[in-house]
Design an enzyme around this catalytic site. Structure first.
Site, PDB file in Angstrom:
ATOM      1  N   ARG A   1      16.918 115.813  37.929  1.00  0.00           N
ATOM      2  CA  ARG A   1      16.796 115.377  36.520  1.00  0.00           C
ATOM      3  C   ARG A   1      18.153 114.793  36.150  1.00  0.00           C
ATOM      4  NH1 ARG A   1      14.158 117.713  31.111  1.00  0.00           N
ATOM      5  NH2 ARG A   1      12.401 116.930  32.298  1.00  0.00           N
TER       6      ARG A   1
ATOM      7  N   HIS B   1       9.529 109.130  34.204  1.00  0.00           N
ATOM      8  CA  HIS B   1       9.211 110.568  34.273  1.00  0.00           C
ATOM      9  C   HIS B   1       7.855 110.671  34.982  1.00  0.00           C
ATOM     10  CE1 HIS B   1       9.475 114.717  33.493  1.00  0.00           C
ATOM     11  NE2 HIS B   1       9.421 114.755  32.188  1.00  0.00           N
TER      12      HIS B   1
ATOM     13  N   GLN C   1       5.617 113.825  34.722  1.00  0.00           N
ATOM     14  CA  GLN C   1       4.984 113.928  33.413  1.00  0.00           C
ATOM     15  C   GLN C   1       3.753 113.025  33.343  1.00  0.00           C
ATOM     16  OE1 GLN C   1       6.021 115.936  30.654  1.00  0.00           O
ATOM     17  NE2 GLN C   1       3.923 115.394  30.137  1.00  0.00           N
TER      18      GLN C   1
ATOM     19  N   ASP D   1       6.276 111.166  21.664  1.00  0.00           N
ATOM     20  CA  ASP D   1       7.411 111.842  22.303  1.00  0.00           C
ATOM     21  C   ASP D   1       8.572 111.762  21.299  1.00  0.00           C
ATOM     22  OD1 ASP D   1       9.303 112.893  24.086  1.00  0.00           O
ATOM     23  OD2 ASP D   1       9.538 111.018  25.224  1.00  0.00           O
TER      24      ASP D   1
ATOM     25  N   CYS E   1       4.538 115.112  25.480  1.00  0.00           N
ATOM     26  CA  CYS E   1       5.099 115.692  26.708  1.00  0.00           C
ATOM     27  C   CYS E   1       5.859 116.985  26.432  1.00  0.00           C
ATOM     28  CB  CYS E   1       6.009 114.678  27.382  1.00  0.00           C
ATOM     29  SG  CYS E   1       7.332 114.097  26.301  1.00  0.00           S
TER      30      CYS E   1
ATOM     31  N   ARG F   1       1.566 120.189  34.290  1.00  0.00           N
ATOM     32  CA  ARG F   1       2.785 119.884  35.047  1.00  0.00           C
ATOM     33  C   ARG F   1       2.834 120.724  36.323  1.00  0.00           C
ATOM     34  NH1 ARG F   1       7.210 117.755  32.497  1.00  0.00           N
ATOM     35  NH2 ARG F   1       7.991 117.691  34.635  1.00  0.00           N
TER      36      ARG F   1
HETATM   37  N1   CP Z   1       8.180 117.421  29.317  1.00  0.00           N
HETATM   38  C1   CP Z   1       9.281 117.853  29.943  1.00  0.00           C
HETATM   39  O1   CP Z   1       9.745 117.264  30.909  1.00  0.00           O
HETATM   40  O2   CP Z   1       9.815 118.995  29.434  1.00  0.00           O
HETATM   41  P1   CP Z   1      11.252 119.596  29.817  1.00  0.00           P
HETATM   42  O3   CP Z   1      12.269 118.592  29.316  1.00  0.00           O
HETATM   43  O4   CP Z   1      11.333 120.895  29.072  1.00  0.00           O
HETATM   44  O5   CP Z   1      11.335 119.756  31.289  1.00  0.00           O
HETATM   45  N1  NVA Z   2      11.958 111.122  26.330  1.00  0.00           N
HETATM   46  C1  NVA Z   2      12.400 112.498  26.384  1.00  0.00           C
HETATM   47  C2  NVA Z   2      11.477 113.285  27.247  1.00  0.00           C
HETATM   48  C3  NVA Z   2      11.801 114.749  27.384  1.00  0.00           C
HETATM   49  C4  NVA Z   2      10.837 115.466  28.298  1.00  0.00           C
HETATM   50  C5  NVA Z   2      13.828 112.550  26.913  1.00  0.00           C
HETATM   51  O1  NVA Z   2      14.144 111.823  27.849  1.00  0.00           O
HETATM   52  O2  NVA Z   2      14.632 113.307  26.363  1.00  0.00           O
END
Ligand code: CP
Ligand code: NVA
Length: 304
Positions: A102, A129, A132, A222, A262, A290
């Site tokens: 990540r 993502h 997701q 989102d 999400c 997920r």
């Molecule tokens: N939707 C998602 O990726 O959640 P987190 O940021 O909590 O992993």
């Molecule tokens: N668009 C958001 C998604 C979090 C799961 C971010 O990148 O923070």
């Protein structure tokens, strides 16, 4: 070496196979069954940003499949600044059987996949993502029986989540509509890549959320300020205010449509309590999915 770096690299057959397998794994878990194809495998999770769902569902999923997961905060192990990404990738490949990342920049995921020798899974970057989007597609399929022909309206920022979902929808024959303020559309780099790798027909962009949701099967939102964009928060709060998913906007959408997010939700910003907790919301089923799609991904990349 197969990886899951970005959904745009995956053909429809792979996406469909992953959804089918995720549904089987979900049913198996409901029955209390368990298979352990990851026995003896070690999956490293290296995260530069916070996470609840991605981290926990990967750690739980690896455990369900009989493997071991190890979590490393990116900053503590010096990802991107203590040594080159190539050296990081070559080193970690000697210890791990797969790596979940990540990160702030998609280039980090791509470079580690390029220089390492184990499968890499993108657990969110600034540009995509994919895990997701797979969970989103599974949720849509569960609720409608099919994805093809459905209209998914994303009300909000043309961000990482929106880009991956737009690709997933196009790959499986759903229509994707982005309803966003001017200036927050998909950028040219994404659209160019979409046109060359996915479809000549680009996702529809509208700036009127009411018009956008009229024909929605799914209304998705989102956060307005993604991780890494915190300096823009005040400006975004103002620009996105007319795009809040609230009961007034939902009254313009078909009664049969479902609400996806999400998560994490910023309640009172992009979505109100009455919508996220309302009868059309399937956000916690979506979060659960997920786990199942990522187990399918782990099996695909790691199981013999
Ligand atoms: N939707 C998602 O990726 O959640 P987190 O940021 O909590 O992993
Ligand atoms: N668009 C958001 C998604 C979090 C799961 C971010 O990148 O923070």
């Amino acid at each position: 070496m197969p990886h899951l770096l970005n959904l745009i690299d995956q053909p429809p057959e792979t996406i469909r196979a992953l959804l089918d397998r995720a549904a089987e794994l979900k049913a198996e878990r409901r029955r209390g069954g368990r298979s352990t194809p990851l026995t003896g495998k070690v999956v490293g999770l290296v995260f530069e940003k916070p996470s609840l769902r991605t981290r926990m569902s990967f750690e739980a999923g690896v455990a369900h499949l009989g493997g071991t997961s190890l979590f490393f905060p990116g900053n503590e192990i010096g990802l991107g600044w203590r040594e080159t990404l190539a050296d990081f990738a070559r080193t970690t490949s000697r210890f791990l059987d797969a790596i979940v990342l990540r990160v702030y920049r998609q280039e980090t995921v791509d470079a580690i996949a390029q220089h390492g020798s184990v499968p890499v899974i993108n657990g969110l970057s600034d540009r995509s993502h994919p895990c997701q989007a797979l969970a989103d597609l599974l949720t849509i399929r569960e609720n409608f029986g099919a994805i093809e022909g459905k209209t998914v309206v994303f009300v909000g920022d043309g961000n990482n989540v929106a880009m991956s979902l737009a690709v997933g929808c196009a790959r499986l024959g759903a229509k994707f509509v982005l309803a966003c303020p001017t200036g927050y559309t998909f950028d040219d780099a994404f659209l160019k890549n979409f046109q060359s790798k996915v479809s000549e027909e680009l996702p529809v962009t509208l700036h009127d959320p009411v018009a956008a949701v009229k024909s929605a099967d799914v209304v998705y939102t989102d956060v307005w300020t993604s991780m890494g964009q915190e300096a823009e928060r005040e400006e975004r709060l103002q620009k996105f205010a007319p795009f809040q998913l609230n009961s007034k906007l939902m009254a313009e959408a078909p009664k049969s449509c479902k609400v996806l997010h999400c998560l994490p939700a910023h309640r009172g910003e992009e979505i109100t309590d009455e919508v996220v907790d309302g009868p059309q919301s399937v956000v916690f089923d979506q979060a659960e999915n997920r786990l199942h799609v990522q187990k399918a991904v782990l099996e695909w990349l790691l199981a013999k």
